[in-house]
Design a protein around this motif. Structure first.
Motif, short mmCIF file in Angstrom:
data_model
loop_
_atom_site.label_atom_id
_atom_site.label_comp_id
_atom_site.label_asym_id
_atom_site.label_seq_id
_atom_site.Cartn_x
_atom_site.Cartn_y
_atom_site.Cartn_z
N VAL A 238 -2.92 10.18 -1.13
CA VAL A 238 -4.05 9.51 -0.50
C VAL A 238 -5.23 9.40 -1.48
O VAL A 238 -5.91 8.38 -1.54
CB VAL A 238 -4.46 10.28 0.78
CG1 VAL A 238 -5.82 9.84 1.26
CG2 VAL A 238 -3.43 10.05 1.87
N ALA B 89 3.55 1.63 3.99
CA ALA B 89 2.72 2.83 3.79
C ALA B 89 3.41 4.06 4.37
O ALA B 89 3.50 5.10 3.71
CB ALA B 89 1.35 2.63 4.43
N LEU B 90 3.93 3.94 5.57
CA LEU B 90 4.56 5.09 6.22
C LEU B 90 5.85 5.50 5.52
O LEU B 90 6.12 6.68 5.34
CB LEU B 90 4.84 4.78 7.70
CG LEU B 90 3.61 4.70 8.58
CD1 LEU B 90 3.98 4.25 9.98
CD2 LEU B 90 2.91 6.05 8.64
N ALA B 91 6.64 4.50 5.10
CA ALA B 91 7.92 4.83 4.44
C ALA B 91 7.68 5.53 3.12
O ALA B 91 8.35 6.52 2.80
CB ALA B 91 8.74 3.56 4.23
N LEU C 129 1.65 5.08 -0.10
CA LEU C 129 1.03 6.38 0.14
C LEU C 129 2.00 7.47 -0.31
O LEU C 129 2.00 8.57 0.21
CB LEU C 129 0.68 6.55 1.61
CG LEU C 129 -0.49 5.71 2.11
CD1 LEU C 129 -0.79 6.00 3.57
CD2 LEU C 129 -1.74 5.97 1.28
N MET D 228 0.81 -1.20 0.00
CA MET D 228 0.00 0.00 0.00
C MET D 228 0.86 1.26 0.00
O MET D 228 1.24 1.77 1.05
CB MET D 228 -0.98 0.03 1.15
CG MET D 228 -2.05 1.05 0.83
SD MET D 228 -3.30 1.23 2.06
CE MET D 228 -2.35 1.69 3.43
N HIS E 211 1.68 -1.54 7.17
CA HIS E 211 1.74 -0.17 7.64
C HIS E 211 3.12 0.44 7.47
O HIS E 211 3.26 1.62 7.21
CB HIS E 211 1.36 -0.11 9.12
CG HIS E 211 -0.05 -0.48 9.38
ND1 HIS E 211 -0.40 -1.60 10.10
CD2 HIS E 211 -1.20 0.09 9.00
CE1 HIS E 211 -1.71 -1.68 10.16
NE2 HIS E 211 -2.22 -0.68 9.50
N TYR E 212 4.16 -0.39 7.65
CA TYR E 212 5.51 0.14 7.56
C TYR E 212 5.80 0.64 6.15
O TYR E 212 6.39 1.70 5.96
CB TYR E 212 6.53 -0.94 7.96
CG TYR E 212 6.43 -1.31 9.41
CD1 TYR E 212 7.13 -0.59 10.37
CD2 TYR E 212 5.63 -2.36 9.83
CE1 TYR E 212 7.03 -0.91 11.71
CE2 TYR E 212 5.52 -2.69 11.16
CZ TYR E 212 6.22 -1.96 12.12
OH TYR E 212 6.12 -2.27 13.43
N LEU F 63 5.06 7.24 2.31
CA LEU F 63 4.52 8.56 2.64
C LEU F 63 5.65 9.55 2.87
O LEU F 63 5.64 10.68 2.38
CB LEU F 63 3.66 8.43 3.90
CG LEU F 63 2.86 9.65 4.30
CD1 LEU F 63 1.40 9.40 4.02
CD2 LEU F 63 3.02 9.96 5.77
N ALA F 64 6.65 9.10 3.62
CA ALA F 64 7.79 9.98 3.91
C ALA F 64 8.56 10.30 2.63
O ALA F 64 9.03 11.43 2.45
CB ALA F 64 8.71 9.32 4.92
N CYS F 65 8.65 9.35 1.69
CA CYS F 65 9.35 9.61 0.42
C CYS F 65 8.66 10.73 -0.35
O CYS F 65 9.31 11.62 -0.90
CB CYS F 65 9.40 8.34 -0.43
SG CYS F 65 10.50 7.09 0.23
N GLU G 278 6.89 13.11 0.92
CA GLU G 278 7.12 14.36 1.64
C GLU G 278 8.53 14.90 1.39
O GLU G 278 8.74 16.10 1.30
CB GLU G 278 6.91 14.14 3.15
CG GLU G 278 5.45 14.04 3.52
CD GLU G 278 4.74 15.38 3.37
OE1 GLU G 278 4.85 16.22 4.27
OE2 GLU G 278 4.10 15.61 2.33
N VAL G 279 9.50 13.98 1.27
CA VAL G 279 10.87 14.41 0.96
C VAL G 279 10.87 15.17 -0.37
O VAL G 279 11.45 16.25 -0.49
CB VAL G 279 11.83 13.20 0.89
CG1 VAL G 279 13.14 13.57 0.22
CG2 VAL G 279 12.09 12.66 2.29
#
Lengths: 405, 287, 321
Positions: free
Chosen positions: C243, C110-112, C55, C53, C107-108, C114-116, C118-119
């Motif tokens: 999202v 998805a979060l990683a 994000l 997944m 989830h891990y 997501l951070a990419c 944002e970077v």
């Protein structure tokens, strides 16, 4: 019996108007069409992070619309009422563009006013330019009238001019108080507004030979301003120029006060010139300066009714968006027809000096070929209690500035 | 050297607050396996509760934080009983998108109910500071930090010593065994969710004296909270404490070297590196 | 769905704009829905087939939008060539992002990702000399011409988006039915078992990620030519892109070709409808309704609306279900 009479009366009336209609058909139809309400689109960020500014802006437009309608509408259009079509631009340029498209196609608006944030306004202008529909805005960005568009009108001075005035007027105030500014600090949020205005500020500082000892951008929505203030403390500046929205502005001032830094603070409009600033800071707000594209105290007789209706002074975004509508109304009076291209031509070149347009600096609004209001001149305002007082430039000042070094 | 000491001090104080607001996120994940993207919106609600308590009851936000905890605990309990209960067994995508929908609903409910004004409190200590030699200690930051320590202590006592806490941890470790021991798992989930969002609300109230509350204030904290729990290890309470302080200090110290504009970039890169190299968090396995 | 039905639907979709006002609102919304359907479909390759997944798909979307637009401004490069550049850069970015995130699941992952995303957003905001920074970037305004993707009215860009959706959907179906699809499903169901039977799981995941990233970047180019202006927060945004892309597939049903299309045709008009009907009332009401409907849809059928259809057709309904 009465019912019968009424019915008979109604049918007789219908018959009479029918006959009259036949005789005077061309005239009746024309005036009926002319008296149709004029739809004006108002696209603002009504939800999301800029909701407060969007709502203020909407109130300003509503205020002017109600005044015009109460005074009999647009007389040149047979007393046509102004009908506002308000829509939420949210905080996304993609949504703002679809909303603009909708207002043009579905609501058949004649002109549009919006959308506070420069990024939203630019996204909308891409639609309105292709459809030849006038868009009036108070967004500051230089980009707005810098792209050669024919259908956009910016009622305020551009960000670079605001930034320059922020420095130049400050220099004048300091000089009047007998201080020569040599070292200043600039801090700004990294948004379109923050970066373009600080650009003007930086250029003006260079031109004036003032050293910028701190020049720091920070991310929008910063949760802790302490590192900024620590840098400011070490920078040994004589004045600080923060350019930001409200949340940051309150944090910055509080953190400065906590570290006993009380050098003159000259904000960059937005968060520094709304009632929530003084309400949030209380006595710590006293004496804080800010640049502003306009201020309500320059025309109290025009802005006071706004305060009575909405309960707070007519903040500059309400004032300037109200001016947008006031200018549209005057242009419609001039053309006498509800046609978007005629309206655009009437907006350009004419000097608008009725209604709220008088409250702008220069007492009027006049657009040049790019659509920029050439008469607008930024003013310096200062907090006195819960009021904002214009203190510079000299010919507009309502009171003497208090300059603490 | 002095600026480094100041930066570390500031970082530790703000980090304590980050720890408390993030504990709830990690607690909910630990007990139910749900990553609540709307966690920061409960922080926003907590700030509103504290603001209204200050405005209409004259309660200082530092005390109001307990009120905020109570109110949002009840809300969390109710949301678990109605919404989240239904997605416990659903695929993670459904869980995540339920919380994403909740972000939109909570932010806009706040906008409708409370308006878009920026609200702040006025307290006597708001712009006060203490001096330790050349170092400045911001009193509102210090107050928020001390309150966070108290809150963390209470939470530790609850989870470690009380029957409810132990039952909740048992449910997290092995729901089936816990049920066999006569623990009502559904009740534990409601308790955990209420506690989780209540903690963020508590933290939100504690920082109200130096911040401003408005409907979208939560989004500023979302990224921070996720960084904290990833650094500490998803599901680890002790990890959240370490992660919170680490994030606070890194955020503060990084600005001595990099432009403040890149503050978040430093955090994100660290975030990705930790996930890639040590997905169990810096504290690895000390759950 | 039978082939005839698909062909008929496609024909109807292609003819539809002729019945609508050329520069109108309806075409605008439909074009946006087609764009998001295509994005959801590209996401589906990673999110649906591999069940990773993501994000962070905004990272690819924004790279495509920025690369093509910057090349157009600086060198007058045609957006058609920009598409090629975007495909290459999007694939490359996906490969790079896969390095640290490949081993993560659920989830891990998805979060990683997501951070990419944002970077990339922070970089685009900071690298002002290249990207224009927070002020955003505009596609140059100029004469019409097919070579520069500038068209009169809204129909051509609609057809372009429809074509893009068809291409992405075909790619998705080819992968799903082909060997890569089987391997991806093996990875999804049981990664250890997949490795035991000789599937190079890392390679399979990488292939899926690169294809998905490349297609997403190409769609970013089309978005730029459709909206004409964007800024880092828009094209690299978590809520506005990452999202939303995933939402299309999830609302419709992940892993199926029809899912993202159904999702986009429901979600985008729903959002527009809520805005049109409610945004002149109380501020925030339209967004509130939109959010509440999203929640309701997730609660009614967590596996997506496509699952709802299957349960109607194939399963006898039980009162307790």
């Amino acid at each position: 019996m009465q019912q019968v009479h009424a019915a008979a009366g109604a049918s007789r009336r219908r018959l009479l108007t029918g006959t009259a209609g036949l005789v005077a058909a061309p005239f009746v139809i024309r005036s009926a069409r002319a008296a149709e309400a004029v739809s004006i689109g108002v696209v603002m960020p009504l939800s999301g992070a800029n909701a407060q500014f969007g709502i203020n802006a909407r109130n300003g437009v509503q205020f002017v619309a109600d005044q015009i309608n109460a005074a009999g509408g647009i007389k040149a259009l047979g007393g046509a009422k102004i009908e506002l079509v308000v829509a939420d631009a949210t905080s996304s340029p993609t949504n703002a563009a679809s909303v603009a498209q909708r207002l043009i196609t579905q609501n058949r608006v004649l002109a549009m006013i919006g959308a506070f944030a420069s990024s939203l306004t630019i996204a909308i202008s891409e639609i309105t330019e292709r459809r030849n529909l006038p868009l009036l805005t108070m967004s500051f960005s230089d980009e707005i009238t810098g792209r050669g568009f024919k259908n956009i009108f910016q009622v305020v001075a551009k960000a670079s001019v605001l930034g320059k005035a922020q420095l130049d007027l400050t220099m004048q105030l300091a000089q009047a108080a007998g201080q020569k500014l040599e070292r200043i600090a600039i801090m700004y949020e990294d948004t379109a507004y923050g970066t373009s205005q600080s650009g003007g500020l930086r250029a003006a500082a260079k031109a004036a030979g003032v050293e910028v000892v701190m020049d720091e951008a920070y991310p929008l929505g910063i949760t802790d301003v302490t590192p900024l203030i620590n840098k400011l403390r070490g920078a040994n500046a004589q004045a600080v120029f923060p350019v930001s929205y409200l949340n940051d502005s309150l944090q910055i001032i509080r953190a400065m006060r906590a570290q006993q830094i009380d050098i003159p603070t000259i904000g960059g409009a937005a968060g520094y010139v709304i009632p929530d600033f003084a309400r949030g800071l209380g006595p710590a707000a006293e004496g804080v300066l800010s640049i502003s594209p306009a201020n309500y105290d320059l025309a109290p007789e025009l802005t006071e009714p706004f305060r009575q209706r909405f309960g707070y002074f007519m903040v500059h975004e309400a004032l300037e968006n109200g001016v947008c509508l006031s200018v549209v109304a005057e242009a419609l009076e001039k053309t006498g027809k509800a046609d978007r291209e005629a309206l655009r031509d009437a907006l350009r070149g004419h000097r608008f000096e009725t209604g709220l347009a008088k409250a702008m600096t220069g007492g009027a609004v006049q657009f040049d070929a790019t659509g920029l209001n050439t008469l607008s001149e930024p003013v310096m305002v200062q907090w006195r209690g819960d009021q904002l007082v214009t203190v510079a430039p000299g010919h507009l000042a309502r009171a003497q500035a208090v300059w603490k070094r | 050297m002095l600026s480094l000491a100041q930066a570390v001090l500031d970082g530790v104080m703000i980090g304590g607050v980050y720890a408390v607001i993030s504990m709830g996120l990690t607690l909910v994940f630990g007990v139910m396996g749900i990553v609540n993207f709307a966690q920061a919106q409960f922080l926003m609600l907590g700030m509103f509760v504290a603001w209204f308590a200050w405005r209409f009851l004259g309660i200082d936000p530092l005390l109001g934080s307990f009120l905020a905890f109570g109110a949002i605990f009840a809300l969390g309990w109710a949301l678990q009983a109605t919404l989240f209960r239904r997605v416990l067994a659903a695929p993670p995508v459904a869980q995540i998108f339920l919380t994403v929908g909740l972000i939109i609903v909570l932010e806009n409910s706040a906008l409708l109910l409370f308006g878009s004004e920026f609200r702040s409190v006025a307290t006597p200590y708001q712009t006060a500071s203490l001096r330790l030699g050349e170092l400045f200690v911001n009193v509102p930051y210090l107050a928020a930090f001390l309150l966070s320590v108290v809150c963390g202590g209470l939470l530790w006592w609850f989870l470690d010593r009380s029957w409810f806490g132990r039952a909740m941890r048992a449910t997290a470790q092995d729901p089936m065994a816990a049920r066999l021991m006569g623990i009502d798992a559904a009740r534990m989930h409601r308790l955990a969710f209420g506690l989780g969002v209540g903690l963020s609300a508590f933290g939100g109230a504690a920082i109200l004296p130096y911040l401003t509350v408005y409907p979208t204030v939560g989004s500023q904290f979302s990224v921070l909270m996720f960084t904290v729990v990833v650094l500490g290890g998803l599901g680890s309470i002790a990890g959240a404490v370490v992660g919170g302080v680490a994030v606070g200090v890194i955020q503060s110290v990084s600005t001595l070297v990099f432009p403040i504009q890149l503050q978040n970039l430093v955090l994100f890169l660290l975030f990705i590196a930790v996930l890639a190299l040590r997905p169990e968090g810096l504290m690895g396995g000390s759950r | 769905m039978s082939r005839a039905l698909v062909a008929l639907a496609l024909l109807a979709a292609a003819l539809l704009p002729l019945a609508l006002e050329s520069e109108g609102y309806a075409i605008h919304v439909l074009t946006l829905a087609l764009l998001f359907a295509a994005l959801g479909q590209a996401w589906n390759i990673v999110g649906g087939l591999a069940n990773q997944m993501s994000l962070g798909h905004a990272a690819f979307f924004g790279i495509g939008a920025y690369a093509a637009t910057i090349l157009q401004i600086r060198f007058g490069l045609s957006p058609w060539l920009g598409l090629v550049v975007a495909l290459a850069l999007g694939g490359l970015a996906a490969a790079l992002i896969s390095l640290p995130t490949m081993r993560l699941r659920g989830h891990y992952f998805a979060l990683a990702t997501l951070a990419c995303g944002e970077v990339m957003r922070v970089i685009a905001n900071t690298a002002a000399p290249l990207t224009g920074g927070p002020a955003g970037i505009s596609v140059p305004f100029g004469a019409e011409g097919v070579w520069m993707m500038r068209f009169e009215g809204g129909r051509p860009i609609y057809w372009l988006m429809l074509g893009a959706l068809v291409v992405v959907t075909v790619v998705f179906e080819v992968i799903r039915r082909g060997a890569l699809g089987y391997r991806l499903r093996a990875v999804r169901e049981n990664i250890a078992a997949a490795e035991a039977i000789g599937v190079d799981t890392a390679r399979v995941k990488l292939q899926a990620a690169v294809i998905s990233g490349a297609l997403t970047a190409a769609l970013g180019v089309l978005y730029a030519q459709f909206n004409f202006f964007f800024d880092p927060d828009t094209v690299f945004g978590v809520a506005s892109i990452s999202v939303r892309i995933a939402l299309m597939a999830i609302i419709g049903g992940i892993g199926t070709a029809a899912g993202p299309i159904l999702g986009a045709l429901i979600v985008i008009p729903l959002e527009e409808f809520a805005n049109a009907a409610l945004s002149d009332r109380a501020a925030g009401l339209s967004q509130l309704v939109y959010g509440a409907v999203l929640i309701a849809m997730v609660l009614v059928e967590p596996r997506g609306l496509m699952a709802l259809r299957f349960s109607w057709t194939f399963r006898p309904r039980r009162a307790s279900a």
